[in-house]
Design a protein around this motif. Structure first.
Motif, PDB file in Angstrom:
ATOM      1  N   LYS A  73      -8.131  18.084  26.105  1.00 58.35           N
ATOM      2  CA  LYS A  73      -9.411  17.705  25.711  1.00 58.35           C
ATOM      3  C   LYS A  73     -10.360  18.806  26.027  1.00 58.35           C
ATOM      4  O   LYS A  73     -10.165  19.763  26.837  1.00 58.35           O
ATOM      5  CB  LYS A  73     -10.040  16.204  26.333  1.00 58.35           C
ATOM      6  CG  LYS A  73      -9.371  15.226  25.970  1.00 58.35           C
ATOM      7  CD  LYS A  73      -9.780  14.951  24.509  1.00 58.35           C
ATOM      8  CE  LYS A  73      -9.256  13.300  24.111  1.00 58.35           C
ATOM      9  NZ  LYS A  73      -9.384  13.098  22.582  1.00 58.35           N
ATOM     10  N   PRO A  74     -11.243  19.043  24.937  1.00 55.55           N
ATOM     11  CA  PRO A  74     -12.179  20.215  25.094  1.00 55.55           C
ATOM     12  C   PRO A  74     -13.220  19.985  26.225  1.00 55.55           C
ATOM     13  O   PRO A  74     -13.659  21.000  26.761  1.00 55.55           O
ATOM     14  CB  PRO A  74     -12.847  20.370  23.906  1.00 55.55           C
ATOM     15  CG  PRO A  74     -12.903  18.931  23.135  1.00 55.55           C
ATOM     16  CD  PRO A  74     -11.445  18.405  23.552  1.00 55.55           C
ATOM     17  N   SER A  75     -13.591  18.786  26.581  1.00 54.15           N
ATOM     18  CA  SER A  75     -14.450  18.627  27.752  1.00 54.15           C
ATOM     19  C   SER A  75     -13.756  18.796  29.515  1.00 54.15           C
ATOM     20  O   SER A  75     -12.627  18.720  29.506  1.00 54.15           O
ATOM     21  CB  SER A  75     -14.827  16.975  27.993  1.00 54.15           C
ATOM     22  OG  SER A  75     -15.344  16.763  29.074  1.00 54.15           O
ATOM     23  N   GLU A  76     -14.632  19.659  29.799  1.00 57.44           N
ATOM     24  CA  GLU A  76     -13.992  20.312  31.246  1.00 57.44           C
ATOM     25  C   GLU A  76     -13.837  19.209  32.120  1.00 57.44           C
ATOM     26  O   GLU A  76     -13.221  18.950  32.901  1.00 57.44           O
ATOM     27  CB  GLU A  76     -15.129  21.166  31.782  1.00 57.44           C
ATOM     28  CG  GLU A  76     -15.078  22.323  30.800  1.00 57.44           C
ATOM     29  CD  GLU A  76     -16.034  23.458  31.870  1.00 57.44           C
ATOM     30  OE1 GLU A  76     -16.727  22.984  32.965  1.00 57.44           O
ATOM     31  OE2 GLU A  76     -15.977  24.734  31.139  1.00 57.44           O
ATOM     32  N   ALA A  77     -14.771  18.010  32.058  1.00 56.38           N
ATOM     33  CA  ALA A  77     -14.770  16.813  32.908  1.00 56.38           C
ATOM     34  C   ALA A  77     -13.406  16.331  32.554  1.00 56.38           C
ATOM     35  O   ALA A  77     -12.718  15.619  33.585  1.00 56.38           O
ATOM     36  CB  ALA A  77     -15.855  15.848  32.868  1.00 56.38           C
ATOM     37  N   ALA A  78     -13.182  15.931  31.414  1.00 56.48           N
ATOM     38  CA  ALA A  78     -11.865  15.142  30.835  1.00 56.48           C
ATOM     39  C   ALA A  78     -10.558  16.161  31.289  1.00 56.48           C
ATOM     40  O   ALA A  78      -9.616  15.606  31.989  1.00 56.48           O
ATOM     41  CB  ALA A  78     -11.736  15.044  29.484  1.00 56.48           C
ATOM     42  N   GLN A  79     -10.699  17.306  31.170  1.00 57.07           N
ATOM     43  CA  GLN A  79      -9.449  18.177  31.588  1.00 57.07           C
ATOM     44  C   GLN A  79      -9.459  18.122  33.067  1.00 57.07           C
ATOM     45  O   GLN A  79      -8.288  17.971  33.734  1.00 57.07           O
ATOM     46  CB  GLN A  79      -9.892  19.654  31.294  1.00 57.07           C
ATOM     47  CG  GLN A  79      -9.817  20.049  29.758  1.00 57.07           C
ATOM     48  CD  GLN A  79     -10.129  21.497  29.508  1.00 57.07           C
ATOM     49  OE1 GLN A  79     -10.274  22.102  30.386  1.00 57.07           O
ATOM     50  NE2 GLN A  79     -10.298  21.688  28.376  1.00 57.07           N
ATOM     51  N   ALA A  80     -10.458  18.139  33.953  1.00 58.29           N
ATOM     52  CA  ALA A  80     -10.583  18.000  35.591  1.00 58.29           C
ATOM     53  C   ALA A  80      -9.766  16.460  35.913  1.00 58.29           C
ATOM     54  O   ALA A  80      -8.995  16.888  36.627  1.00 58.29           O
ATOM     55  CB  ALA A  80     -11.931  18.236  36.060  1.00 58.29           C
ATOM     56  N   PHE A  81     -10.194  15.678  35.124  1.00 58.42           N
ATOM     57  CA  PHE A  81      -9.533  14.168  35.732  1.00 58.42           C
ATOM     58  C   PHE A  81      -8.115  14.206  35.082  1.00 58.42           C
ATOM     59  O   PHE A  81      -7.315  13.598  35.839  1.00 58.42           O
ATOM     60  CB  PHE A  81     -10.498  13.107  34.958  1.00 58.42           C
ATOM     61  CG  PHE A  81     -10.403  11.824  35.294  1.00 58.42           C
ATOM     62  CD1 PHE A  81     -10.295  11.168  36.703  1.00 58.42           C
ATOM     63  CD2 PHE A  81      -9.714  10.855  34.371  1.00 58.42           C
ATOM     64  CE1 PHE A  81      -9.844  10.099  36.997  1.00 58.42           C
ATOM     65  CE2 PHE A  81      -9.198   9.518  34.656  1.00 58.42           C
ATOM     66  CZ  PHE A  81      -9.412   9.342  35.932  1.00 58.42           C
TER      67      PHE A  81
END
Length: 316
Positions: free
Chosen positions: A206-214
């Motif tokens: 996903k483009p979201s950094e938060a989604a990528q981290a999770f």
């Protein structure tokens, strides 16, 4: 109003009240039976992922669905009629049958311990070169359904014990509801567990950094979670199997082993203060698992000895 119609309405009212009471009885029975069976449900959820992990992602959910259907068949087609018939005509046979299941679980758990300690493997595993993937998948699925049958028998027996004084209809409906609810809860949780790494991979893109981290967190965590569940599943076979044997011996008039386990549980609980409930349960589980390991190891060694003798005779 004609008297015949009044009498009919009175009969309908009586039937309605009886039906309402029956629904209340079923609801209370389901709640009691479900809470008592919670421990075995956790064991079931811990054991099952080991049968489906390691396969390609496209085969995981179909395998879980096949195991789910097998579990429903186990509970509703095999165990429910047997439980009702035995409870009505031969209730004394329930305990020996459950103990046989406990010995089987102990054997499976002990065999896994032997494999881990010795490095030997019995049968084809995912680490080997799979010559027939379809046959191997079917074998693993059948193994999961076979283990589910034992755990389901324990669940249904616990549920039956909570509604043993109810009517036959109430017992049947309660057992059916408990069986269905537990099955979908267990295998829904299993499906979520084994597909969590795919969720992590999806989020990591996903483009979201938060989604990528999770997503990255899930990808790193799930192999650890699955290893822990595999270990817990192995222990669960031992402590559930040993616990069934302890309870069965007590029911059959041999209470000494169960009394010893309970005395250990109470002693540990009293010495642990506020944590007594947890540590007491753990100590009882450890004693049960040790009994399961001893009995299961004896069975495994005897079976392997017979298998070796048969192999030697075939070679000659």
């Amino acid at each position: 109003m004609p008297t015949g119609l009044v009498a009919l309405l009175d009969d309908v009212s009586v039937i309605a009240r009886a039906a309402s009471a029956s629904i209340d009885d079923v609801g209370a029975g389901v709640a009691k039976a479900g809470s008592k069976a919670a421990g075995v449900v956790i064991d079931d959820a811990a054991v099952t992922p080991g049968y489906v992990t390691g396969f390609t992602p496209d085969r995981e959910l179909p395998m879980i669905w096949r195991i789910t259907k097998g579990s429903i068949f186990n509970k509703l087609v095999i165990l429910l009629p047997i439980a009702l018939i035995l409870s009505a005509f031969l209730p004394q046979a329930i305990t020996p049958i459950l103990m046989a299941g406990g010995l089987f679980l102990s054997f499976e758990g002990a065999e896994k311990v032997i494999e881990k300690l010795s490095g030997t493997k019995h049968g084809e595993t995912l680490d080997d070169e799979i010559k027939d993937p379809v046959a191997f998948e079917k074998a693993r699925t059948k193994g999961a359904i076979r283990t589910d049958l034992i755990l389901s028998a324990e669940i249904m027996a616990i549920a039956l014990s909570e509604v043993s004084d109810a009517s036959l209809l109430t017992r049947a409906v309660t057992l059916a509801i408990v069986g269905l609810v537990i099955t979908f809860c267990v295998y829904g949780a299993v499906a979520l567990i084994v597909k969590m790494d795919d969720v992590g991979l999806h989020l990591a893109r996903k483009p979201s950094e938060a989604a990528q981290a999770f997503g990255r967190f899930l990808l790193k965590a799930m192999p650890i979670v699955l290893k822990v569940l595999s270990f817990v599943g192995m222990l669960a076979m031992l402590w559930v199997g040993g616990g069934i044997i302890l309870h069965g011996l007590e029911e059959l008039g041999l209470p000494a082993p169960a009394h010893f386990a309970h005395s250990v549980e109470h002693a540990v609980a009293q010495a642990s203060g506020a944590l007594g409930g947890v540590t007491g349960w753990l100590s009882y589980a450890v004693v049960s698992a040790m009994l399961g390991l001893v009995l299961g190891t004896v069975i495994a060694l005897v079976l392997h000895m017979f298998a070796k003798d048969e192999g030697d005779e075939t070679a000659h």
